[in-house]
Design a protein around this motif. Sequence first.
Motif, PDB file in Angstrom:
ATOM      1  N   MET A 175      95.648  18.697 -71.356  1.00 31.49           N
ATOM      2  CA  MET A 175      94.252  18.455 -71.718  1.00 31.49           C
ATOM      3  C   MET A 175      93.396  19.630 -71.242  1.00 31.49           C
ATOM      4  O   MET A 175      93.497  20.055 -70.100  1.00 31.49           O
ATOM      5  CB  MET A 175      93.781  17.154 -71.060  1.00 31.49           C
ATOM      6  CG  MET A 175      92.350  16.805 -71.406  1.00 31.49           C
ATOM      7  SD  MET A 175      91.864  15.217 -70.731  1.00 31.49           S
ATOM      8  CE  MET A 175      90.982  15.776 -69.291  1.00 31.49           C
ATOM      9  N   ALA A 176      92.579  20.135 -72.111  1.00 32.30           N
ATOM     10  CA  ALA A 176      91.737  21.284 -71.771  1.00 32.30           C
ATOM     11  C   ALA A 176      90.668  20.880 -70.758  1.00 32.30           C
ATOM     12  O   ALA A 176      90.095  19.794 -70.826  1.00 32.30           O
ATOM     13  CB  ALA A 176      91.090  21.841 -73.027  1.00 32.30           C
ATOM     14  N   LEU A 177      90.415  21.779 -69.825  1.00 35.84           N
ATOM     15  CA  LEU A 177      89.349  21.562 -68.846  1.00 35.84           C
ATOM     16  C   LEU A 177      88.007  21.848 -69.502  1.00 35.84           C
ATOM     17  O   LEU A 177      87.922  22.633 -70.450  1.00 35.84           O
ATOM     18  CB  LEU A 177      89.553  22.470 -67.640  1.00 35.84           C
ATOM     19  CG  LEU A 177      90.796  22.200 -66.790  1.00 35.84           C
ATOM     20  CD1 LEU A 177      90.935  23.259 -65.704  1.00 35.84           C
ATOM     21  CD2 LEU A 177      90.734  20.814 -66.178  1.00 35.84           C
ATOM     22  N   PRO A 178      86.931  21.234 -68.987  1.00 38.40           N
ATOM     23  CA  PRO A 178      85.604  21.540 -69.524  1.00 38.40           C
ATOM     24  C   PRO A 178      85.319  23.044 -69.459  1.00 38.40           C
ATOM     25  O   PRO A 178      85.788  23.740 -68.567  1.00 38.40           O
ATOM     26  CB  PRO A 178      84.671  20.752 -68.599  1.00 38.40           C
ATOM     27  CG  PRO A 178      85.515  19.607 -68.124  1.00 38.40           C
ATOM     28  CD  PRO A 178      86.893  20.188 -67.964  1.00 38.40           C
ATOM     29  N   ASP A 179      84.517  23.515 -70.401  1.00 39.86           N
ATOM     30  CA  ASP A 179      84.223  24.937 -70.560  1.00 39.86           C
ATOM     31  C   ASP A 179      83.059  25.340 -69.660  1.00 39.86           C
ATOM     32  O   ASP A 179      81.892  25.087 -69.982  1.00 39.86           O
ATOM     33  CB  ASP A 179      83.905  25.222 -72.024  1.00 39.86           C
ATOM     34  CG  ASP A 179      83.690  26.690 -72.330  1.00 39.86           C
ATOM     35  OD1 ASP A 179      83.614  27.508 -71.371  1.00 39.86           O
ATOM     36  OD2 ASP A 179      83.596  27.027 -73.519  1.00 39.86           O
ATOM     37  N   ILE A 180      83.382  25.994 -68.549  1.00 40.27           N
ATOM     38  CA  ILE A 180      82.377  26.385 -67.559  1.00 40.27           C
ATOM     39  C   ILE A 180      81.391  27.414 -68.106  1.00 40.27           C
ATOM     40  O   ILE A 180      80.333  27.634 -67.523  1.00 40.27           O
ATOM     41  CB  ILE A 180      83.047  26.902 -66.264  1.00 40.27           C
ATOM     42  CG1 ILE A 180      82.051  26.842 -65.097  1.00 40.27           C
ATOM     43  CG2 ILE A 180      83.624  28.286 -66.465  1.00 40.27           C
ATOM     44  CD1 ILE A 180      82.701  26.930 -63.742  1.00 40.27           C
ATOM     45  N   PHE A 181      81.714  28.003 -69.236  1.00 40.73           N
ATOM     46  CA  PHE A 181      80.830  29.005 -69.824  1.00 40.73           C
ATOM     47  C   PHE A 181      79.731  28.379 -70.686  1.00 40.73           C
ATOM     48  O   PHE A 181      78.891  29.091 -71.227  1.00 40.73           O
ATOM     49  CB  PHE A 181      81.642  30.020 -70.630  1.00 40.73           C
ATOM     50  CG  PHE A 181      82.661  30.740 -69.795  1.00 40.73           C
ATOM     51  CD1 PHE A 181      82.271  31.606 -68.787  1.00 40.73           C
ATOM     52  CD2 PHE A 181      84.010  30.535 -70.000  1.00 40.73           C
ATOM     53  CE1 PHE A 181      83.212  32.273 -68.006  1.00 40.73           C
ATOM     54  CE2 PHE A 181      84.966  31.198 -69.233  1.00 40.73           C
ATOM     55  CZ  PHE A 181      84.564  32.060 -68.226  1.00 40.73           C
ATOM     56  N   THR A 182      79.747  27.053 -70.833  1.00 42.36           N
ATOM     57  CA  THR A 182      78.705  26.373 -71.605  1.00 42.36           C
ATOM     58  C   THR A 182      77.640  25.819 -70.662  1.00 42.36           C
ATOM     59  O   THR A 182      77.929  25.413 -69.530  1.00 42.36           O
ATOM     60  CB  THR A 182      79.287  25.221 -72.446  1.00 42.36           C
ATOM     61  OG1 THR A 182      79.830  24.234 -71.574  1.00 42.36           O
ATOM     62  CG2 THR A 182      80.350  25.728 -73.409  1.00 42.36           C
ATOM     63  N   LYS A 183      76.419  25.788 -71.163  1.00 42.93           N
ATOM     64  CA  LYS A 183      75.294  25.309 -70.358  1.00 42.93           C
ATOM     65  C   LYS A 183      75.476  23.850 -69.950  1.00 42.93           C
ATOM     66  O   LYS A 183      75.183  23.483 -68.809  1.00 42.93           O
ATOM     67  CB  LYS A 183      73.987  25.498 -71.126  1.00 42.93           C
ATOM     68  CG  LYS A 183      72.767  25.119 -70.308  1.00 42.93           C
ATOM     69  CD  LYS A 183      71.499  25.530 -70.998  1.00 42.93           C
ATOM     70  CE  LYS A 183      70.227  25.163 -70.294  1.00 42.93           C
ATOM     71  NZ  LYS A 183      70.246  24.506 -69.036  1.00 42.93           N
ATOM     72  N   ALA A 184      75.969  23.007 -70.844  1.00 36.05           N
ATOM     73  CA  ALA A 184      76.128  21.582 -70.524  1.00 36.05           C
ATOM     74  C   ALA A 184      77.080  21.373 -69.342  1.00 36.05           C
ATOM     75  O   ALA A 184      76.799  20.579 -68.437  1.00 36.05           O
ATOM     76  CB  ALA A 184      76.624  20.818 -71.750  1.00 36.05           C
ATOM     77  N   VAL A 185      78.178  22.081 -69.323  1.00 31.82           N
ATOM     78  CA  VAL A 185      79.149  21.943 -68.229  1.00 31.82           C
ATOM     79  C   VAL A 185      78.580  22.536 -66.941  1.00 31.82           C
ATOM     80  O   VAL A 185      78.689  21.936 -65.869  1.00 31.82           O
ATOM     81  CB  VAL A 185      80.502  22.583 -68.613  1.00 31.82           C
ATOM     82  CG1 VAL A 185      81.446  22.638 -67.422  1.00 31.82           C
ATOM     83  CG2 VAL A 185      81.136  21.811 -69.768  1.00 31.82           C
ATOM     84  N   THR A 186      77.949  23.689 -67.051  1.00 31.62           N
ATOM     85  CA  THR A 186      77.324  24.308 -65.882  1.00 31.62           C
ATOM     86  C   THR A 186      76.258  23.387 -65.298  1.00 31.62           C
ATOM     87  O   THR A 186      76.212  23.170 -64.078  1.00 31.62           O
ATOM     88  CB  THR A 186      76.708  25.667 -66.261  1.00 31.62           C
ATOM     89  OG1 THR A 186      77.766  26.540 -66.650  1.00 31.62           O
ATOM     90  CG2 THR A 186      75.944  26.293 -65.113  1.00 31.62           C
ATOM     91  N   ASP A 187      75.413  22.818 -66.154  1.00 30.33           N
ATOM     92  CA  ASP A 187      74.365  21.907 -65.673  1.00 30.33           C
ATOM     93  C   ASP A 187      74.970  20.708 -64.958  1.00 30.33           C
ATOM     94  O   ASP A 187      74.462  20.275 -63.913  1.00 30.33           O
ATOM     95  CB  ASP A 187      73.483  21.435 -66.828  1.00 30.33           C
ATOM     96  CG  ASP A 187      72.557  22.519 -67.358  1.00 30.33           C
ATOM     97  OD1 ASP A 187      72.416  23.591 -66.716  1.00 30.33           O
ATOM     98  OD2 ASP A 187      71.971  22.299 -68.440  1.00 30.33           O
TER      99      ASP A 187
END
Length: 152
Positions: free
Chosen positions: A1-13
Amino acid sequence: MALPDIFTKAVTDKLIERIDMLTGESQPLWGKMSGAQMLAHCCVSYEYVYDNTHKPPGKLMKFILKMFVKDKVTTEIPYKRNSATAPDFIIKGDRNFEKEKVRLTDYVRKTQDLGANFFDGKESHSFGKLTIQEWNNMFYKHLDHHLTQFGV
Protein backbone atom coordinates in the motif's frame (compact mmCIF):
# COMPACT_ATOMS: atom_id res chain seq x y z
CA MET A 1 0.00 0.00 0.00
CA ALA A 2 1.40 3.38 -0.98
CA LEU A 3 2.22 5.81 1.80
CA PRO A 4 0.60 9.25 1.77
CA ASP A 5 2.37 11.75 -0.50
CA ILE A 6 4.35 14.12 1.73
CA PHE A 7 4.85 16.43 -1.24
CA THR A 8 1.14 17.36 -1.27
CA LYS A 9 -0.28 20.19 0.81
CA ALA A 10 -3.09 18.03 2.26
CA VAL A 11 -0.66 15.45 3.66
CA THR A 12 1.76 18.11 4.89
CA ASP A 13 -1.09 19.97 6.62
CA LYS A 14 -2.21 16.75 8.33
CA LEU A 15 1.31 16.00 9.55
CA ILE A 16 1.66 19.54 10.89
CA GLU A 17 -1.71 19.20 12.65
CA ARG A 18 -0.35 16.09 14.36
CA ILE A 19 2.90 17.87 15.30
CA ASP A 20 0.83 20.76 16.71
CA MET A 21 -1.04 18.30 18.97
CA LEU A 22 2.20 17.60 20.84
CA THR A 23 3.00 19.49 24.01
CA GLY A 24 6.10 19.70 26.16
CA GLU A 25 4.42 17.19 28.47
CA SER A 26 3.59 14.62 25.77
CA GLN A 27 4.85 11.18 26.73
CA PRO A 28 5.85 8.35 24.40
CA LEU A 29 3.83 5.15 24.23
CA TRP A 30 7.17 3.34 23.83
CA GLY A 31 10.83 4.30 23.85
CA LYS A 32 12.83 6.72 25.98
CA MET A 33 12.89 10.03 24.09
CA SER A 34 11.16 13.11 25.42
CA GLY A 35 8.90 15.03 23.07
CA ALA A 36 11.59 17.63 22.44
CA GLN A 37 14.19 14.94 21.75
CA MET A 38 11.81 13.20 19.33
CA LEU A 39 11.22 16.43 17.42
CA ALA A 40 15.00 17.04 17.21
CA HIS A 41 15.47 13.40 16.14
CA CYS A 42 12.93 13.84 13.32
CA CYS A 43 14.75 16.98 12.16
CA VAL A 44 17.93 15.00 11.43
CA SER A 45 16.49 13.57 8.18
CA TYR A 46 15.93 17.11 6.97
CA GLU A 47 19.29 18.38 8.27
CA TYR A 48 20.89 15.77 6.00
CA VAL A 49 19.11 17.32 3.01
CA TYR A 50 19.20 21.02 3.80
CA ASP A 51 21.86 21.92 6.36
CA ASN A 52 25.15 20.07 5.73
CA THR A 53 25.66 19.71 9.50
CA HIS A 54 26.44 15.99 9.50
CA LYS A 55 29.55 14.35 8.11
CA PRO A 56 28.66 12.06 5.19
CA PRO A 57 29.59 8.40 5.51
CA GLY A 58 32.73 7.17 3.79
CA LYS A 59 32.55 5.01 0.67
CA LEU A 60 32.60 1.71 2.55
CA MET A 61 29.97 2.79 5.07
CA LYS A 62 27.77 4.21 2.31
CA PHE A 63 28.00 0.86 0.49
CA ILE A 64 26.99 -0.96 3.68
CA LEU A 65 24.11 1.46 4.29
CA LYS A 66 22.86 1.01 0.72
CA MET A 67 23.07 -2.78 0.96
CA PHE A 68 21.63 -3.34 4.44
CA VAL A 69 19.72 -0.25 5.60
CA LYS A 70 18.31 1.54 2.55
CA ASP A 71 15.35 -0.83 2.04
CA LYS A 72 14.37 -0.58 5.71
CA VAL A 73 14.26 3.21 5.41
CA THR A 74 12.90 3.81 1.89
CA THR A 75 10.21 1.13 1.47
CA GLU A 76 6.62 1.20 2.70
CA ILE A 77 7.28 -1.40 5.40
CA PRO A 78 6.69 0.29 8.79
CA TYR A 79 9.44 0.62 11.35
CA LYS A 80 9.34 -1.72 14.32
CA ARG A 81 9.07 -0.19 17.76
CA ASN A 82 12.39 0.37 19.53
CA SER A 83 14.42 -0.23 16.35
CA ALA A 84 18.12 0.58 16.32
CA THR A 85 18.95 4.21 15.60
CA ALA A 86 21.90 5.60 13.64
CA PRO A 87 24.33 7.65 15.78
CA ASP A 88 23.42 10.99 14.12
CA PHE A 89 19.80 10.42 15.15
CA ILE A 90 20.52 9.82 18.84
CA ILE A 91 19.55 12.99 20.66
CA LYS A 92 21.11 13.38 24.08
CA GLY A 93 20.33 16.00 26.67
CA ASP A 94 17.51 18.49 26.88
CA ARG A 95 16.15 20.33 23.87
CA ASN A 96 13.83 23.30 23.64
CA PHE A 97 10.44 21.81 22.76
CA GLU A 98 8.99 24.87 21.01
CA LYS A 99 12.16 25.52 19.02
CA GLU A 100 12.31 21.90 17.81
CA LYS A 101 8.61 21.95 16.95
CA VAL A 102 9.08 25.05 14.79
CA ARG A 103 12.19 23.57 13.13
CA LEU A 104 10.41 20.35 12.23
CA THR A 105 7.32 22.14 10.97
CA ASP A 106 9.48 24.44 8.84
CA TYR A 107 11.35 21.46 7.35
CA VAL A 108 8.09 19.65 6.52
CA ARG A 109 6.71 22.78 4.83
CA LYS A 110 9.97 23.40 2.94
CA THR A 111 9.93 19.83 1.61
CA GLN A 112 6.35 20.21 0.38
CA ASP A 113 7.09 23.64 -1.10
CA LEU A 114 10.10 22.32 -3.04
CA GLY A 115 7.95 19.47 -4.32
CA ALA A 116 8.55 15.99 -5.59
CA ASN A 117 10.48 17.03 -8.69
CA PHE A 118 13.18 18.64 -6.53
CA PHE A 119 13.85 15.21 -5.03
CA ASP A 120 13.69 13.15 -8.22
CA GLY A 121 17.09 11.43 -8.42
CA LYS A 122 18.50 13.65 -5.67
CA GLU A 123 21.51 12.21 -3.86
CA SER A 124 20.78 11.28 -0.25
CA HIS A 125 23.29 11.64 2.56
CA SER A 126 23.54 7.89 3.12
CA PHE A 127 21.96 5.94 0.26
CA GLY A 128 22.94 7.53 -3.05
CA LYS A 129 20.35 8.75 -5.53
CA LEU A 130 16.76 8.10 -4.54
CA THR A 131 13.50 8.13 -6.46
CA ILE A 132 10.65 10.45 -5.52
CA GLN A 133 8.85 7.47 -3.98
CA GLU A 134 11.88 6.53 -1.86
CA TRP A 135 12.21 10.12 -0.60
CA ASN A 136 8.49 10.20 0.15
CA ASN A 137 8.59 6.90 2.01
CA MET A 138 11.65 7.91 4.01
CA PHE A 139 10.23 11.27 5.09
CA TYR A 140 6.63 10.17 5.70
CA LYS A 141 7.34 6.85 7.36
CA HIS A 142 9.80 8.32 9.86
CA LEU A 143 7.49 11.16 10.89
CA ASP A 144 4.44 8.92 11.09
CA HIS A 145 6.33 6.40 13.22
CA HIS A 146 7.35 8.99 15.81
CA LEU A 147 4.07 10.89 15.84
CA THR A 148 2.34 7.54 16.46
CA GLN A 149 4.92 6.85 19.19
CA PHE A 150 3.62 9.99 20.93
CA GLY A 151 -0.04 9.15 20.36
CA VAL A 152 -0.83 11.79 17.73
